[in-house]
Design an enzyme around this catalytic site. Structure first.
Site, PDB file in Angstrom:
ATOM      1  N   HIS A   1      44.463 -12.659   9.605  1.00  0.00           N
ATOM      2  CA  HIS A   1      45.211 -11.722  10.454  1.00  0.00           C
ATOM      3  C   HIS A   1      45.873 -10.654   9.581  1.00  0.00           C
ATOM      4  CE1 HIS A   1      47.663 -10.320  13.810  1.00  0.00           C
ATOM      5  NE2 HIS A   1      48.689 -10.302  12.950  1.00  0.00           N
TER       6      HIS A   1
ATOM      7  N   ILE B   1       8.980   4.329  21.083  1.00  0.00           N
ATOM      8  CA  ILE B   1       8.720   3.438  22.214  1.00  0.00           C
ATOM      9  C   ILE B   1       8.721   1.976  21.778  1.00  0.00           C
ATOM     10  CG2 ILE B   1       6.980   2.828  23.950  1.00  0.00           C
ATOM     11  CD1 ILE B   1       6.231   5.807  23.985  1.00  0.00           C
TER      12      ILE B   1
ATOM     13  N   LYS C   1       0.799  -1.231   0.000  1.00  0.00           N
ATOM     14  CA  LYS C   1       0.000   0.000   0.000  1.00  0.00           C
ATOM     15  C   LYS C   1       0.828   1.277   0.000  1.00  0.00           C
ATOM     16  CE  LYS C   1      -0.795   0.399   5.010  1.00  0.00           C
ATOM     17  NZ  LYS C   1      -1.845   0.476   6.061  1.00  0.00           N
TER      18      LYS C   1
ATOM     19  N   VAL D   1      16.568   0.445  19.913  1.00  0.00           N
ATOM     20  CA  VAL D   1      17.491   0.588  18.785  1.00  0.00           C
ATOM     21  C   VAL D   1      17.190   1.827  17.950  1.00  0.00           C
ATOM     22  CG1 VAL D   1      18.307  -0.465  16.651  1.00  0.00           C
ATOM     23  CG2 VAL D   1      17.994  -1.868  18.682  1.00  0.00           C
TER      24      VAL D   1
ATOM     25  N   ASP E   1       7.439  -8.772  10.713  1.00  0.00           N
ATOM     26  CA  ASP E   1       6.975  -8.129  11.942  1.00  0.00           C
ATOM     27  C   ASP E   1       5.549  -8.497  12.323  1.00  0.00           C
ATOM     28  OD1 ASP E   1       9.418  -6.926  11.803  1.00  0.00           O
ATOM     29  OD2 ASP E   1       8.684  -4.866  11.805  1.00  0.00           O
TER      30      ASP E   1
ATOM     31  N   VAL F   1       8.921  -0.699   5.327  1.00  0.00           N
ATOM     32  CA  VAL F   1       9.537   0.204   6.306  1.00  0.00           C
ATOM     33  C   VAL F   1      11.055   0.107   6.246  1.00  0.00           C
ATOM     34  CG1 VAL F   1       9.869   0.612   8.777  1.00  0.00           C
ATOM     35  CG2 VAL F   1       7.565   0.242   7.881  1.00  0.00           C
ATOM     36  N   CYS F   2      11.596  -1.108   6.162  1.00  0.00           N
ATOM     37  CA  CYS F   2      13.045  -1.307   6.195  1.00  0.00           C
ATOM     38  C   CYS F   2      13.754  -0.480   5.141  1.00  0.00           C
ATOM     39  CB  CYS F   2      13.377  -2.784   5.999  1.00  0.00           C
ATOM     40  SG  CYS F   2      15.141  -3.120   5.854  1.00  0.00           S
TER      41      CYS F   2
ATOM     42  N   GLY G   1      14.530   4.295  24.589  1.00  0.00           N
ATOM     43  CA  GLY G   1      15.948   4.029  24.408  1.00  0.00           C
ATOM     44  C   GLY G   1      16.230   2.703  23.745  1.00  0.00           C
TER      45      GLY G   1
END
Length: 453
Positions: free
Chosen positions: A438, A264, A32, A182, A305, A38-39, A180
């Site tokens: 390394h 929130i 839509k 992410v 989600d 959202v991502c 508080g």
């Protein structure tokens, strides 16, 4: 009739459509707002674009530590936002291109489930789209609590969610962040670097939710050093036209701000999409699914989600694959114990598996090794400001690696190797036999492993 109708075009939805189309199924995708969800449009990708600009600017402020002279550096926020928009546009075009290449039919409008006939019916404008199978990938939306004055503040533009904040072309002189987690932390970090005086109001006694407590405490100290003011254990009680009122340490206090970010949390977007028309079961507002991402209705799945299990884009990707594989008759199961989580600030934070707190709560006996990032030669060569840590948790009984948590540069990239260790139930002896390149920062995991007692 399509073989599959996907309701929602975020990471879970568009990847499900891609995978199904690759397997030869006829697919319709309904979104839509904007393909990518959202991502891609107002979450993961745009925030990382902003944070990368902030990281570059932060480096210029400490360039002399590396023998580099930089004069007159600063953040042009309007230019940062313009670059963010260009990045999003490019990636959305890429997703659409992949879907069209797979002959996925894209409907860019709202879809509402309208019951079952020969297939599952979804109304799209004046048209009804029907599918033998249905994947619900409707995503989530910001939680807006009933705080007095909040609705009026949102209507007036004084309070915003991350959607509106990411489109602001000016930097507020002062900002209050409610929450508080992410999202709140990443935006607090960026706007702090961009010049805002930021206050974070968090109801819990710690930031970053379920993150390993030692790591979250270090992150809080790092942010505080950079100038962010944290009010932990603060309960917001009201919003005015230019301030936020909150209870803190037994007193009613007020902080003035030019802008308030409401972060929130998020809730599954299950209202108004017609779940009741086919009897899809929900629990606490989220669609109930099993290990195959099936709902209680045959042929109907829910990923991302909307099922409320793990609100992360990479979780949605994997759930999409599991759901499509089940539709195709392939054996595949969704597992949630080794999903990595990342906070993309400077310094970065990443973790996977059990934390000390979760292991203790579950009664898991464990041993741990915590080492400074300074054990990595590359980390020392590239950092003068942050001394991070890497923590490895191992189950005492089996010697299996059950959790890895770290704070420091490259943490977001290193965590994948740790996730493989947890997912594959590797033992300490297995990792000791692995060869790490390394000099790299990922060697810090090897250092932690060899220091286990």
């Amino acid at each position: 009739m399509y073989d599959l109708v996907v309701l929602g075009g975020g990471p879970g939805g568009y990847l499900a459509a891609e995978r199904a189309a690759e397997a030869g199924l006829s697919v319709a995708l309904i979104e839509k707002r904007s393909v990518g969800g959202v991502c891609l449009n107002e979450g993961c990708v745009p925030t990382k674009t902003l944070l990368n600009s902030a990281k570059i600017y932060d480096y210029t402020k400490h360039s002399s530590d590396y023998g580099v002279t930089v004069d007159g550096s600063g953040i042009d926020h309007a230019a940062v936002v313009a670059r963010k928009d260009a990045v999003v546009k490019k990636l959305v075009a890429g997703v659409k291109g992949a879907l069209k290449a797979g002959k996925v039919k894209i409907y860019e409008c709202e879809g509402i489930i309208e019951g079952k006939g020969e297939g599952y019916n979804v109304r799209v404008g004046d048209e009804v789209v029907s599918g033998k199978n249905l994947i619900i990938a409707a995503g989530s939306m910001p939680v807006v609590p009933p705080i007095p004055g909040l609705k009026e503040a949102l209507d007036a533009g004084f309070a915003v969610t991350n959607r509106e904040l990411l489109d602001m072309t000016t930097v507020p002189k002062t900002m209050a962040v409610i929450g508080g987690g992410v999202i709140g932390l990443e935006m607090a970090s960026y706007f702090n670097s961009a010049g805002s005086k930021v206050t974070v109001l968090e109801m819990l006694p710690n930031i970053a939710g379920a993150m390993d407590r030692e790591i979250s405490d270090l992150l809080c100290k790092s942010y505080t050093k950079k100038g962010i003011d944290f009010k932990l254990g603060a309960k917001v009680t009201a919003l005015g036209s230019d301030s936020v009122t909150f209870e803190f340490e037994g007193k009613t206090q007020k902080v003035k701000a030019d802008c308030v970010l409401v972060s929130i949390g998020r809730r599954a977007a299950t209202n108004g999409i017609g779940l009741e028309s086919i009897g899809v079961a929900t629990e606490r507002g989220a669609v109930v699914t099993d290990q195959f991402c099936r709902t209680n209705i045959p042929g109907v799945y829910a990923v991302g989600d909307v099922n409320g299990k793990s609100m992360l884009a990479h979780t949605a990707y994997r759930e999409a694959e599991v759901a499509v594989n089940h539709i195709l008759g392939k054996r595949d199961v969704m597992r949630y114990h080794a999903i990595p989580a990342v906070v993309y600030t400077n310094p970065e934070v990443a973790g996977v598996g059990e934390t000390e707190e979760s292991a203790t709560k579950k009664g898991i006996r464990y041993k741990k090794s915590t080492v400074s990032m300074m054990y990595s030669g590359r980390y020392v060569a590239e950092n003068t400001e942050y001394d991070g840590i890497c923590k490895v948790l191992v189950e005492e009984k089996t010697d299996k690696i059950i959790g890895v948590h770290m704070i420091g540069s490259y943490a977001s990239e290193i965590i994948f190797s740790a996730a493989m260790m947890v997912e594959c139930e590797m033992r300490v002896s297995d990792v000791k036999e692995m060869v790490f390149p390394h000099p790299t920062v990922c060697e810090i995991i090897r250092e932690a492993i060899f220091k286990l007692k």
